[in-house]
Structures are given as C-alpha cells and as structure tokens.
Design a protein around this motif. Structure first.
Motif, short mmCIF file in Angstrom:
data_model
loop_
_atom_site.label_atom_id
_atom_site.label_comp_id
_atom_site.label_asym_id
_atom_site.label_seq_id
_atom_site.Cartn_x
_atom_site.Cartn_y
_atom_site.Cartn_z
N PHE A 56 0.84 -1.22 -0.10
CA PHE A 56 0.06 0.11 -0.04
C PHE A 56 0.78 1.36 -0.06
O PHE A 56 0.46 2.10 -0.53
N VAL A 57 1.87 1.32 0.83
CA VAL A 57 2.92 2.49 0.68
C VAL A 57 3.29 2.72 -0.53
O VAL A 57 3.56 3.75 -1.11
N VAL A 58 3.82 1.73 -1.22
CA VAL A 58 4.49 1.86 -2.50
C VAL A 58 3.19 2.16 -3.70
O VAL A 58 3.52 3.07 -4.33
N GLN A 59 2.15 1.65 -3.70
CA GLN A 59 1.38 1.82 -4.47
C GLN A 59 0.75 3.53 -4.27
O GLN A 59 0.55 4.08 -5.27
N GLY A 60 0.59 3.77 -3.19
CA GLY A 60 -0.02 5.06 -2.54
C GLY A 60 1.15 6.17 -2.81
O GLY A 60 0.63 7.22 -3.50
N GLY A 61 2.17 6.05 -2.28
CA GLY A 61 3.29 6.96 -2.50
C GLY A 61 3.88 7.12 -3.94
O GLY A 61 3.85 8.20 -4.48
N GLY A 62 3.97 6.06 -4.58
CA GLY A 62 4.49 6.19 -5.88
C GLY A 62 3.44 6.71 -6.67
O GLY A 62 3.61 7.78 -7.58
N GLY A 63 1.95 6.14 -6.59
CA GLY A 63 1.05 6.86 -7.43
C GLY A 63 0.68 8.24 -7.22
O GLY A 63 0.35 9.13 -8.26
N LEU A 64 0.90 8.75 -6.01
CA LEU A 64 0.69 10.05 -5.66
C LEU A 64 1.78 10.88 -6.32
O LEU A 64 1.50 12.00 -7.03
N VAL A 65 3.11 10.62 -6.32
CA VAL A 65 4.08 11.25 -6.96
C VAL A 65 3.99 11.29 -8.65
O VAL A 65 4.16 12.12 -9.14
N ASN A 66 3.56 9.92 -8.91
CA ASN A 66 3.18 9.97 -10.41
C ASN A 66 2.11 10.82 -10.90
O ASN A 66 2.12 11.59 -11.90
N ASN A 67 1.16 11.19 -10.11
CA ASN A 67 -0.06 11.84 -10.48
C ASN A 67 0.30 13.21 -10.29
O ASN A 67 -0.18 14.01 -11.06
#
Length: 75
Positions: free
Chosen positions: A16-27
């Motif tokens: 969840f940390v990877v998906q949430g943090g990475g997706g936040l940065v990506n967006n």
C-alpha cells in the motif's frame, strides 16, 4: 499463526505504501498511466490523489502497527 498474520500485514502495508506513495508522486509530477493500480480506475483527478494519499496512510499505519516506528528508522 500470529507471526504469519504479522508478516502478511507488513507485506500488504508495504504494498500500500508503494502503490499510494508512488501513485501520488506519479499523478502530481507525471500523470501517466503506469503500474500504479489506482491509475487504471476511471476517476476524476482529485479522487485519484485522495485515493493514493489514503493508500499511503493506510499502508504506513499497517506497517507501524505491526513493526513499530523503530523498524522504519533502523539501519
């Protein structure tokens, strides 16, 4: 059995940390469809950001609840 549950909770929390943090940065900076799962759900941009932030927060909470803060800052 308790160790197995703790291991699974830690693994899901890190995911969840990877998906949430990475997706936040990506967006915020790239806005491209990548391997972050929420990017493939048809939602308005503000909901994508909120969803990624929520995944990040839930993931951090899961990891901290199972491993504690000390685990995150150890060398």
């Amino acid at each position: 059995m308790e160790a197995l549950v703790e291991s699974i909770a830690t693994l899901v929390g890190v995911l969840f940390v990877v998906q949430g943090g990475g997706g936040l940065v990506n967006n915020l900076f790239g806005d491209s469809k990548s391997w972050f799962a929420l990017n493939y759900v048809d939602l308005p941009a503000p909901l994508h950001l909120a969803g990624h932030a929520l995944l990040l927060a839930v993931g951090l909470l899961m990891v901290v609840r199972t491993k504690g803060w000390k685990w995150l800052v150890e060398d």
